[in-house]
Design a protein around this motif. Structure first.
Motif, PDB file in Angstrom:
ATOM      1  N   ASP A 181     -32.633  48.948 -52.422  1.00  0.00           N
ATOM      2  CA  ASP A 181     -33.075  47.766 -51.678  1.00  0.00           C
ATOM      3  C   ASP A 181     -34.251  48.088 -50.764  1.00  0.00           C
ATOM      4  O   ASP A 181     -35.155  47.259 -50.576  1.00  0.00           O
ATOM      5  N   VAL A 182     -34.259  49.275 -50.182  1.00  0.00           N
ATOM      6  CA  VAL A 182     -35.396  49.688 -49.355  1.00  0.00           C
ATOM      7  C   VAL A 182     -36.666  49.708 -50.196  1.00  0.00           C
ATOM      8  O   VAL A 182     -37.728  49.240 -49.770  1.00  0.00           O
ATOM      9  N   GLY A 183     -36.555  50.265 -51.408  1.00  0.00           N
ATOM     10  CA  GLY A 183     -37.718  50.323 -52.291  1.00  0.00           C
ATOM     11  C   GLY A 183     -38.238  48.941 -52.648  1.00  0.00           C
ATOM     12  O   GLY A 183     -39.456  48.687 -52.593  1.00  0.00           O
ATOM     13  N   ILE A 184     -37.345  48.037 -53.007  1.00  0.00           N
ATOM     14  CA  ILE A 184     -37.739  46.680 -53.384  1.00  0.00           C
ATOM     15  C   ILE A 184     -38.396  45.965 -52.206  1.00  0.00           C
ATOM     16  O   ILE A 184     -39.459  45.337 -52.347  1.00  0.00           O
ATOM     17  N   ALA A 185     -37.778  46.050 -51.042  1.00  0.00           N
ATOM     18  CA  ALA A 185     -38.319  45.367 -49.860  1.00  0.00           C
ATOM     19  C   ALA A 185     -39.700  45.896 -49.493  1.00  0.00           C
ATOM     20  O   ALA A 185     -40.610  45.124 -49.171  1.00  0.00           O
ATOM     21  N   THR A 186     -39.870  47.215 -49.564  1.00  0.00           N
ATOM     22  CA  THR A 186     -41.152  47.815 -49.192  1.00  0.00           C
ATOM     23  C   THR A 186     -42.259  47.367 -50.134  1.00  0.00           C
ATOM     24  O   THR A 186     -43.358  46.998 -49.689  1.00  0.00           O
ATOM     25  N   ALA A 187     -41.992  47.383 -51.429  1.00  0.00           N
ATOM     26  CA  ALA A 187     -42.999  46.934 -52.395  1.00  0.00           C
ATOM     27  C   ALA A 187     -43.317  45.453 -52.204  1.00  0.00           C
ATOM     28  O   ALA A 187     -44.481  45.033 -52.296  1.00  0.00           O
ATOM     29  N   ASN A 188     -42.301  44.658 -51.911  1.00  0.00           N
ATOM     30  CA  ASN A 188     -42.507  43.219 -51.758  1.00  0.00           C
ATOM     31  C   ASN A 188     -43.256  42.855 -50.485  1.00  0.00           C
ATOM     32  O   ASN A 188     -43.802  41.746 -50.373  1.00  0.00           O
ATOM     33  N   VAL A 189     -43.299  43.770 -49.520  1.00  0.00           N
ATOM     34  CA  VAL A 189     -44.153  43.550 -48.336  1.00  0.00           C
ATOM     35  C   VAL A 189     -45.579  43.250 -48.777  1.00  0.00           C
ATOM     36  O   VAL A 189     -46.263  42.377 -48.221  1.00  0.00           O
ATOM     37  N   LEU A 190     -46.042  43.950 -49.808  1.00  0.00           N
ATOM     38  CA  LEU A 190     -47.438  43.838 -50.234  1.00  0.00           C
ATOM     39  C   LEU A 190     -47.706  42.571 -51.034  1.00  0.00           C
ATOM     40  O   LEU A 190     -48.866  42.209 -51.247  1.00  0.00           O
ATOM     41  N   ILE A 191     -46.658  41.897 -51.481  1.00  0.00           N
ATOM     42  CA  ILE A 191     -46.815  40.577 -52.102  1.00  0.00           C
ATOM     43  C   ILE A 191     -46.958  39.502 -51.035  1.00  0.00           C
ATOM     44  O   ILE A 191     -47.499  38.429 -51.276  1.00  0.00           O
ATOM     45  N   HIS A 192     -46.482  39.808 -49.844  1.00  0.00           N
ATOM     46  CA  HIS A 192     -46.504  38.846 -48.731  1.00  0.00           C
ATOM     47  C   HIS A 192     -47.256  39.457 -47.545  1.00  0.00           C
ATOM     48  O   HIS A 192     -46.688  39.628 -46.449  1.00  0.00           O
ATOM     49  N   PRO A 193     -48.531  39.767 -47.722  1.00  0.00           N
ATOM     50  CA  PRO A 193     -49.262  40.452 -46.643  1.00  0.00           C
ATOM     51  C   PRO A 193     -49.416  39.609 -45.382  1.00  0.00           C
ATOM     52  O   PRO A 193     -49.436  40.163 -44.276  1.00  0.00           O
ATOM     53  N   HIS A 194     -49.524  38.294 -45.533  1.00  0.00           N
ATOM     54  CA  HIS A 194     -49.698  37.446 -44.349  1.00  0.00           C
ATOM     55  C   HIS A 194     -48.405  37.348 -43.545  1.00  0.00           C
ATOM     56  O   HIS A 194     -48.401  37.493 -42.320  1.00  0.00           O
ATOM     57  N   GLU A 195     -47.280  37.126 -44.263  1.00  0.00           N
ATOM     58  CA  GLU A 195     -45.996  36.954 -43.574  1.00  0.00           C
ATOM     59  C   GLU A 195     -45.508  38.246 -42.922  1.00  0.00           C
ATOM     60  O   GLU A 195     -44.672  38.204 -42.004  1.00  0.00           O
ATOM     61  N   THR A 196     -46.002  39.387 -43.400  1.00  0.00           N
ATOM     62  CA  THR A 196     -45.544  40.683 -42.879  1.00  0.00           C
ATOM     63  C   THR A 196     -46.609  41.361 -42.026  1.00  0.00           C
ATOM     64  O   THR A 196     -46.525  42.552 -41.759  1.00  0.00           O
ATOM     65  N   LEU A 197     -47.575  40.590 -41.585  1.00  0.00           N
ATOM     66  CA  LEU A 197     -48.735  41.135 -40.884  1.00  0.00           C
ATOM     67  C   LEU A 197     -48.369  41.693 -39.505  1.00  0.00           C
ATOM     68  O   LEU A 197     -47.817  40.986 -38.660  1.00  0.00           O
ATOM     69  N   ASN A 198     -48.671  42.964 -39.308  1.00  0.00           N
ATOM     70  CA  ASN A 198     -48.607  43.608 -37.985  1.00  0.00           C
ATOM     71  C   ASN A 198     -47.270  43.397 -37.288  1.00  0.00           C
ATOM     72  O   ASN A 198     -47.202  42.987 -36.123  1.00  0.00           O
ATOM     73  N   ARG A 199     -46.203  43.700 -38.006  1.00  0.00           N
ATOM     74  CA  ARG A 199     -44.882  43.571 -37.403  1.00  0.00           C
ATOM     75  C   ARG A 199     -43.858  44.390 -38.186  1.00  0.00           C
ATOM     76  O   ARG A 199     -44.090  44.744 -39.355  1.00  0.00           O
ATOM     77  N   PRO A 200     -42.713  44.660 -37.562  1.00  0.00           N
ATOM     78  CA  PRO A 200     -41.592  45.171 -38.353  1.00  0.00           C
ATOM     79  C   PRO A 200     -41.015  44.050 -39.215  1.00  0.00           C
ATOM     80  O   PRO A 200     -41.015  42.876 -38.804  1.00  0.00           O
ATOM     81  N   VAL A 201     -40.543  44.396 -40.390  1.00  0.00           N
ATOM     82  CA  VAL A 201     -39.738  43.475 -41.187  1.00  0.00           C
ATOM     83  C   VAL A 201     -38.312  44.004 -41.177  1.00  0.00           C
ATOM     84  O   VAL A 201     -38.082  45.210 -41.120  1.00  0.00           O
ATOM     85  N   TYR A 202     -37.352  43.087 -41.229  1.00  0.00           N
ATOM     86  CA  TYR A 202     -35.954  43.447 -41.007  1.00  0.00           C
ATOM     87  C   TYR A 202     -35.124  43.102 -42.244  1.00  0.00           C
ATOM     88  O   TYR A 202     -35.015  41.922 -42.613  1.00  0.00           O
ATOM     89  N   VAL A 203     -34.561  44.137 -42.871  1.00  0.00           N
ATOM     90  CA  VAL A 203     -33.786  43.940 -44.094  1.00  0.00           C
ATOM     91  C   VAL A 203     -32.459  44.685 -43.998  1.00  0.00           C
ATOM     92  O   VAL A 203     -32.286  45.593 -43.180  1.00  0.00           O
ATOM     93  N   HIS A 204     -31.529  44.284 -44.852  1.00  0.00           N
ATOM     94  CA  HIS A 204     -30.226  44.948 -44.889  1.00  0.00           C
ATOM     95  C   HIS A 204     -29.540  44.632 -46.207  1.00  0.00           C
ATOM     96  O   HIS A 204     -29.796  43.591 -46.822  1.00  0.00           O
ATOM     97  N   THR A 205     -28.668  45.533 -46.612  1.00  0.00           N
ATOM     98  CA  THR A 205     -27.767  45.246 -47.719  1.00  0.00           C
ATOM     99  C   THR A 205     -26.465  44.671 -47.178  1.00  0.00           C
ATOM    100  O   THR A 205     -25.912  43.732 -47.741  1.00  0.00           O
ATOM    101  N   VAL A 206     -25.981  45.249 -46.074  1.00  0.00           N
ATOM    102  CA  VAL A 206     -24.786  44.722 -45.396  1.00  0.00           C
ATOM    103  C   VAL A 206     -24.928  44.951 -43.895  1.00  0.00           C
ATOM    104  O   VAL A 206     -25.636  45.857 -43.461  1.00  0.00           O
ATOM    105  N   PHE A 207     -24.234  44.119 -43.128  1.00  0.00           N
ATOM    106  CA  PHE A 207     -23.975  44.388 -41.720  1.00  0.00           C
ATOM    107  C   PHE A 207     -22.508  44.781 -41.621  1.00  0.00           C
ATOM    108  O   PHE A 207     -21.620  43.951 -41.864  1.00  0.00           O
ATOM    109  N   MET A 208     -22.229  46.017 -41.267  1.00  0.00           N
ATOM    110  CA  MET A 208     -20.844  46.474 -41.173  1.00  0.00           C
ATOM    111  C   MET A 208     -20.724  47.524 -40.081  1.00  0.00           C
ATOM    112  O   MET A 208     -21.674  48.244 -39.783  1.00  0.00           O
ATOM    113  N   SER A 209     -19.527  47.619 -39.517  1.00  0.00           N
ATOM    114  CA  SER A 209     -19.214  48.718 -38.617  1.00  0.00           C
ATOM    115  C   SER A 209     -18.751  49.911 -39.449  1.00  0.00           C
ATOM    116  O   SER A 209     -18.403  49.777 -40.635  1.00  0.00           O
ATOM    117  N   GLN A 210     -18.713  51.069 -38.825  1.00  0.00           N
ATOM    118  CA  GLN A 210     -18.220  52.251 -39.524  1.00  0.00           C
ATOM    119  C   GLN A 210     -16.749  52.081 -39.890  1.00  0.00           C
ATOM    120  O   GLN A 210     -16.320  52.501 -40.976  1.00  0.00           O
TER     121      GLN A 210
END
Length: 301
Positions: A181-210
């Protein structure tokens, strides 16, 4: 500078993250150049340039003509990523994706951890160049690596031995993302250069506690026979930092710093902003986490 990204250079493409990013870039159809310290085999479709990462001139020549540069290198060395960023600026690269791939860089305290010194330096550099309109950047915030964390033991679970080492009380909910998922998200940043301009993008597969991850492990591997230890993360961090200052370097000195963050809500918690849909990811349910745990356990058995 153009908003259309076609030519992409990637450093660190043989690593855990880099290999997934490279595959995703090739699947999308970018013209990909791998920056490598030595000649080696990479997937078909990738052009390989052997470069001297200690040379600003070599790096600048290697990234000339590239629309984007992605840094997926991992080490404690600060100078290499900064040299790569400088080379991108010198050669007129439009977008730079830093080798962060972790917690929210904008949360106070995260980049104060010594383990994140490299990430802090890179983030400050790209922000400085962006303020001068000499470069644009994106940082991929993905939390902890889910599959790698489970298979390596970093997530605190020994699946084969049924041992659980819990960070604090284990109740802090944090983002976990698979390497794929990290790989897919990183590559897709470059398909959306305007929406991802000069900022962190925030992705996840799950939100879970240990503890929730441990519960899925028990469901998938059986509830019997687990030995669970709860760790005082304050004392572990204090010892790790003392060892670091004294030059007593070990893997645990660095791992504890990240694990401390994962146990601490002010440093790690579910993202307030969610870029999953923008970057082509779908959140998993708990059953998929259980299935992942089972598959990893079967491979190590």
């Amino acid at each position: 500078m153009s908003l259309i990204v076609k030519n992409v250079a990637i450093a660190g493409a043989s690593g855990n993250v880099g290999a997934r990013v490279l595959d995703a870039l090739l699947n999308i159809g970018f013209n990909v150049t791998v920056l490598s310290r030595m000649s080696k085999a990479f997937p078909t479709g990738a052009y390989v340039k052997v470069v001297d990462f200690n040379s600003a001139e070599s790096l600048s020549a290697a990234v000339a003509g590239q629309d984007a540069v992605i840094d997926t290198t991992f080490s404690l060395d600060v100078e290499t990523p900064l040299r790569l960023i400088d080379a991108a600026v010198h050669s007129g690269v439009y977008r730079f994706i830093t080798s962060d791939f972790g917690l929210d860089p904008d949360l106070p305290g995260v980049h104060d951890m010594p383990i994140f010194g490299r990430k802090k330096a890179s983030y400050e550099a790209v922000k400085r160049y962006a303020a001068q309109n000499r470069l644009t950047y994106t940082v991929v915030a993905c939390g902890a690596f889910l599959d790698w964390g489970l298979s390596s033991g970093f997530a605190g679970l020994d699946l084969e031995g049924k041992q659980a080492s819990i960070f604090g009380d284990g109740n802090n909910v944090v983002p976990w993302t698979t390497l794929n998922d990290v790989g897919i998200a990183t590559a897709n940043v470059l398909i959306h250069p305007h929406e991802t301009l000069n900022r962190p993008v925030y992705v996840h597969t799950v939100f879970m506690s240990q503890n929730q991850v441990l519960d899925e492990a028990k469901k998938g591997l059986g509830k019997e026979g687990w030995n669970t230890t709860y760790n005082d993360m304050d004392s572990l961090l204090e010892k790790a930092l003392a060892d670091l200052q004294a030059g007593r370097i070990s893997a645990s000195v660095f791992e504890v710093q990240i694990q401390y963050c994962l146990a601490t809500k002010r440093l790690a918690h579910p993202w307030a902003r969610d870029d999953n849909s923008l970057l082509g990811l779908k959140e998993w349910d708990s059953d998929k986490v259980k299935e992942l745990i089972q598959s990893i356990a079967h491979k190590t058995a």
